[in-house]
Design a protein around this motif. Sequence first.
Motif, PDB file in Angstrom:
ATOM      1  N   LYS A 113       0.795  -1.233   0.000  1.00 21.52           N
ATOM      2  CA  LYS A 113       0.000   0.000   0.000  1.00 21.52           C
ATOM      3  C   LYS A 113       0.831   1.288   0.000  1.00 21.52           C
ATOM      4  CE  LYS A 113      -4.054  -2.043   0.469  1.00 21.52           C
ATOM      5  NZ  LYS A 113      -4.965  -2.103  -0.627  1.00 21.52           N
ATOM      6  N   GLN A 114       2.135   1.189   0.235  1.00 24.59           N
ATOM      7  CA  GLN A 114       2.965   2.379   0.354  1.00 24.59           C
ATOM      8  C   GLN A 114       3.397   2.923  -1.008  1.00 24.59           C
ATOM      9  OE1 GLN A 114       3.735  -0.433   2.286  1.00 24.59           O
ATOM     10  NE2 GLN A 114       2.705   0.423   4.074  1.00 24.59           N
ATOM     11  N   SER A 115       3.571   4.228  -1.041  1.00 22.80           N
ATOM     12  CA  SER A 115       4.102   4.901  -2.227  1.00 22.80           C
ATOM     13  C   SER A 115       5.467   4.320  -2.575  1.00 22.80           C
ATOM     14  CB  SER A 115       4.225   6.398  -1.938  1.00 22.80           C
ATOM     15  OG  SER A 115       4.861   7.056  -2.999  1.00 22.80           O
ATOM     16  N   ALA A 117       5.884   1.432  -4.262  1.00 26.20           N
ATOM     17  CA  ALA A 117       5.776   0.005  -4.578  1.00 26.20           C
ATOM     18  C   ALA A 117       5.707  -0.171  -6.094  1.00 26.20           C
ATOM     19  CB  ALA A 117       4.542  -0.588  -3.914  1.00 26.20           C
ATOM     20  N   ARG A 133       2.913   2.447  -7.575  1.00 26.06           N
ATOM     21  CA  ARG A 133       2.047   3.183  -6.657  1.00 26.06           C
ATOM     22  C   ARG A 133       2.731   4.523  -6.354  1.00 26.06           C
ATOM     23  NH1 ARG A 133      -2.060   0.934  -4.452  1.00 26.06           N
ATOM     24  NH2 ARG A 133      -1.143  -1.131  -4.185  1.00 26.06           N
ATOM     25  N   LYS A 135       1.117   7.146  -4.840  1.00 26.12           N
ATOM     26  CA  LYS A 135       0.564   7.668  -3.588  1.00 26.12           C
ATOM     27  C   LYS A 135       0.139   6.487  -2.723  1.00 26.12           C
ATOM     28  CE  LYS A 135       0.242  12.212  -4.224  1.00 26.12           C
ATOM     29  NZ  LYS A 135       0.756  13.196  -3.306  1.00 26.12           N
ATOM     30  N   SER A 136       0.447   6.550  -1.445  1.00 30.50           N
ATOM     31  CA  SER A 136       0.056   5.476  -0.533  1.00 30.50           C
ATOM     32  C   SER A 136      -1.460   5.303  -0.510  1.00 30.50           C
ATOM     33  CB  SER A 136       0.551   5.778   0.882  1.00 30.50           C
ATOM     34  OG  SER A 136       1.953   5.757   0.913  1.00 30.50           O
ATOM     35  N   ASN A 137      -1.884   4.049  -0.456  1.00 26.23           N
ATOM     36  CA  ASN A 137      -3.299   3.683  -0.346  1.00 26.23           C
ATOM     37  C   ASN A 137      -4.156   4.137  -1.527  1.00 26.23           C
ATOM     38  OD1 ASN A 137      -2.992   2.387   2.207  1.00 26.23           O
ATOM     39  ND2 ASN A 137      -2.848   4.436   3.113  1.00 26.23           N
ATOM     40  N   GLN A 138      -3.546   4.398  -2.677  1.00 22.84           N
ATOM     41  CA  GLN A 138      -4.289   4.718  -3.896  1.00 22.84           C
ATOM     42  C   GLN A 138      -3.889   3.722  -4.969  1.00 22.84           C
ATOM     43  OE1 GLN A 138      -4.296   8.779  -5.169  1.00 22.84           O
ATOM     44  NE2 GLN A 138      -4.609   9.567  -3.110  1.00 22.84           N
ATOM     45  N   ARG A 166      -2.303  11.259  -7.884  1.00 27.08           N
ATOM     46  CA  ARG A 166      -1.500  10.066  -8.189  1.00 27.08           C
ATOM     47  C   ARG A 166      -1.017  10.073  -9.632  1.00 27.08           C
ATOM     48  NH1 ARG A 166      -3.698   5.831 -10.873  1.00 27.08           N
ATOM     49  NH2 ARG A 166      -5.831   6.147 -11.504  1.00 27.08           N
TER      50      ARG A 166
END
Length: 190
Positions: A113-115, A117, A133, A135-138, A166
């Motif tokens: 989930k972290q930016s 990844a 990714r 942005k985290s959790n997006q 994002r």
Amino acid sequence: MNYAGFSIEYAPTRTHAAATIIIFDNNRNPFEEKTVLFRPSLPHSQENRFARDKEGFEQVSHLVENPLDLLAFYRKTYYPEYDLAHQIGKEFHLRTYTIADSLGEGTYLPLVKQSGAIQPVWLNDYVIAYALRTKSNQKPVYLALGHLTSKKNVIPLTFQFVQEYRIPEIVRLAKNKSKQTLREKLHDLL
């Protein structure tokens, strides 16, 4: 070094399109923007998709006054068979890559989930893109290497242009300008 973002957006009827190139300086500030509204010469179809997009690039690119060092193409959905970035890069001798909002084909392992990844996207035993990714959790964006680029140089560059959203600014601004031009100009025509 001049970085640029390109986007082409079509009207719902597919009879008009707007193509935009925005050029950024080393500090990631936009300093040149060109947009054209045009009627594609070929009818809308899957077979004509690449040719219509290339026509839009050619219409707007000849207006650009500054040299382009690297060009990022925006795609709502990435399909490897319509890789405009690679073909344009080869033809115009540019470093290019694609940033897509979604993926049309291919699979990848789940991302944390972290930016930051990242996972390769596979199709028929080949890496066709990278899920990144920003942005985290997006949800991730998808990077497809075009011409004269590598994972090593496009990932840091992509992160340089991530701000509030994002989707990196290098292509988000071009996408928004193309959409705005279509709304304004087509409203005037109707």
